[in-house]
Design an enzyme around this catalytic site. Structure first.
Site, PDB file in Angstrom:
ATOM      1  N   GLY A  46     -40.906 -19.329  -3.176  1.00  0.00           N
ATOM      2  CA  GLY A  46     -39.710 -18.505  -3.091  1.00  0.00           C
ATOM      3  C   GLY A  46     -38.671 -18.928  -4.114  1.00  0.00           C
ATOM      4  O   GLY A  46     -38.628 -20.093  -4.523  1.00  0.00           O
ATOM      5  N   GLN A  51     -30.429 -19.914  -7.702  1.00  0.00           N
ATOM      6  CA  GLN A  51     -31.193 -21.024  -8.288  1.00  0.00           C
ATOM      7  C   GLN A  51     -31.342 -20.880  -9.794  1.00  0.00           C
ATOM      8  O   GLN A  51     -31.666 -21.852 -10.474  1.00  0.00           O
ATOM      9  CB  GLN A  51     -32.577 -21.131  -7.644  1.00  0.00           C
ATOM     10  CG  GLN A  51     -32.522 -21.574  -6.180  1.00  0.00           C
ATOM     11  CD  GLN A  51     -33.913 -21.698  -5.614  1.00  0.00           C
ATOM     12  OE1 GLN A  51     -34.483 -20.724  -5.133  1.00  0.00           O
ATOM     13  NE2 GLN A  51     -34.480 -22.895  -5.674  1.00  0.00           N
ATOM     14  N   CYS A  88     -37.936 -27.597  -2.061  1.00  0.00           N
ATOM     15  CA  CYS A  88     -37.207 -26.532  -2.747  1.00  0.00           C
ATOM     16  C   CYS A  88     -37.366 -26.765  -4.246  1.00  0.00           C
ATOM     17  O   CYS A  88     -37.321 -27.915  -4.695  1.00  0.00           O
ATOM     18  CB  CYS A  88     -35.731 -26.592  -2.352  1.00  0.00           C
ATOM     19  SG  CYS A  88     -34.690 -25.394  -3.190  1.00  0.00           S
ATOM     20  N   LEU A  89     -37.535 -25.686  -5.000  1.00  0.00           N
ATOM     21  CA  LEU A  89     -37.676 -25.833  -6.452  1.00  0.00           C
ATOM     22  C   LEU A  89     -36.430 -26.474  -7.074  1.00  0.00           C
ATOM     23  O   LEU A  89     -36.508 -27.037  -8.164  1.00  0.00           O
ATOM     24  CB  LEU A  89     -37.946 -24.475  -7.102  1.00  0.00           C
ATOM     25  CG  LEU A  89     -39.311 -23.840  -6.811  1.00  0.00           C
ATOM     26  CD1 LEU A  89     -39.394 -22.447  -7.412  1.00  0.00           C
ATOM     27  CD2 LEU A  89     -40.452 -24.714  -7.320  1.00  0.00           C
ATOM     28  N   HIS A 130     -35.138 -19.863   4.474  1.00  0.00           N
ATOM     29  CA  HIS A 130     -34.737 -20.806   3.415  1.00  0.00           C
ATOM     30  C   HIS A 130     -34.031 -20.048   2.272  1.00  0.00           C
ATOM     31  O   HIS A 130     -32.968 -20.458   1.795  1.00  0.00           O
ATOM     32  CB  HIS A 130     -35.991 -21.537   2.919  1.00  0.00           C
ATOM     33  CG  HIS A 130     -35.781 -22.457   1.752  1.00  0.00           C
ATOM     34  ND1 HIS A 130     -36.011 -23.820   1.823  1.00  0.00           N
ATOM     35  CD2 HIS A 130     -35.391 -22.221   0.464  1.00  0.00           C
ATOM     36  CE1 HIS A 130     -35.757 -24.359   0.640  1.00  0.00           C
ATOM     37  NE2 HIS A 130     -35.384 -23.409  -0.200  1.00  0.00           N
ATOM     38  N   GLU A 131     -34.636 -18.930   1.855  1.00  0.00           N
ATOM     39  CA  GLU A 131     -34.064 -18.173   0.730  1.00  0.00           C
ATOM     40  C   GLU A 131     -32.759 -17.490   1.133  1.00  0.00           C
ATOM     41  O   GLU A 131     -31.808 -17.445   0.342  1.00  0.00           O
ATOM     42  CB  GLU A 131     -35.070 -17.153   0.196  1.00  0.00           C
ATOM     43  CG  GLU A 131     -36.397 -17.722  -0.299  1.00  0.00           C
ATOM     44  CD  GLU A 131     -36.276 -18.889  -1.259  1.00  0.00           C
ATOM     45  OE1 GLU A 131     -35.298 -18.932  -2.028  1.00  0.00           O
ATOM     46  OE2 GLU A 131     -37.148 -19.772  -1.237  1.00  0.00           O
ATOM     47  N   HIS A 134     -29.985 -19.891   0.853  1.00  0.00           N
ATOM     48  CA  HIS A 134     -29.502 -20.088  -0.528  1.00  0.00           C
ATOM     49  C   HIS A 134     -28.378 -19.103  -0.864  1.00  0.00           C
ATOM     50  O   HIS A 134     -27.452 -19.439  -1.605  1.00  0.00           O
ATOM     51  CB  HIS A 134     -30.643 -19.855  -1.530  1.00  0.00           C
ATOM     52  CG  HIS A 134     -31.478 -21.070  -1.813  1.00  0.00           C
ATOM     53  ND1 HIS A 134     -30.941 -22.272  -2.211  1.00  0.00           N
ATOM     54  CD2 HIS A 134     -32.828 -21.256  -1.790  1.00  0.00           C
ATOM     55  CE1 HIS A 134     -31.923 -23.150  -2.412  1.00  0.00           C
ATOM     56  NE2 HIS A 134     -33.079 -22.562  -2.155  1.00  0.00           N
TER      57      HIS A 134
HETATM   58 NI    NI Z   1     -34.959 -23.427  -2.173  1.00  0.00          NI
END
Ligand code: NI
Length: 154
Positions: A46, A51, A88-89, A130-131, A134
């Site tokens: 995701g 991000q 998380c990225l 999670h997204e 963000h």
């Molecule tokens: Ni994330």
């Protein structure tokens, strides 16, 4: 088609509340295409717009069943809980234990502005919440029960 730079959670963009998407135009489609390339390159499940430094309410996800584009997403309902080992990225190499809903009913718009509702389970439910977090400036480390040591990850 372009790979965008993924910001880390040290960047203030990851801690801001994002604004709704208002224009469903070519600029948005370009952003979505770039995000898809970026997610694929990073081998993630995701990616939310903040991000890559875009403070707008949209994310993409692919948990193995195809790419979903979710614009102005809203969680309508959740059921159950699951314990997740989550990363998380924007926090490379870091993982933590967190509880998420087992089932998430999500409303969003597609790239043409059309509303849809999906019911997501398991990893997809985890990822969607999670997204969505963000987009409100919340990273998983804000919610995590505890971070895992490297030797716990096997
Ligand atoms: Ni994330």
């Amino acid at each position: 088609m372009a790979i965008r730079k993924i910001l880390t959670d040290k960047d203030e963009a990851l801690h801001k509340v994002c604004r709704p998407v208002e224009k469903f135009d070519e600029r948005l489609w370009q952003l979505l295409d770039d995000m898809a390339d970026t997610l694929q390159k990073a081998d993630g499940v995701g990616l939310a717009a903040p991000q890559i430094g875009v403070l707008r309410r949209l994310f993409i996800m692919d948990v193995g069943d195809g790419l979903k584009e979710c614009i102005n997403p809203k969680i309508l309902e959740t059921k159950g809980t699951q314990e997740c080992v989550e990363g998380c990225l924007s926090s490379p190499g870091e993982y933590g234990l967190i509880h998420r809903p087992e089932i998430v009913k999500l409303q969003a718009q597609n790239r043409d502005g059309k509303f849809f509702i999906v019911t997501l389970e398991g990893l997809a439910a985890e990822c969607a919440e999670h997204e969505c977090d963000h987009l409100d400036g919340i990273v998983f480390k804000d919610k995590v029960e505890r971070m895992l040591a490297p030797d716990e990850l096997k």
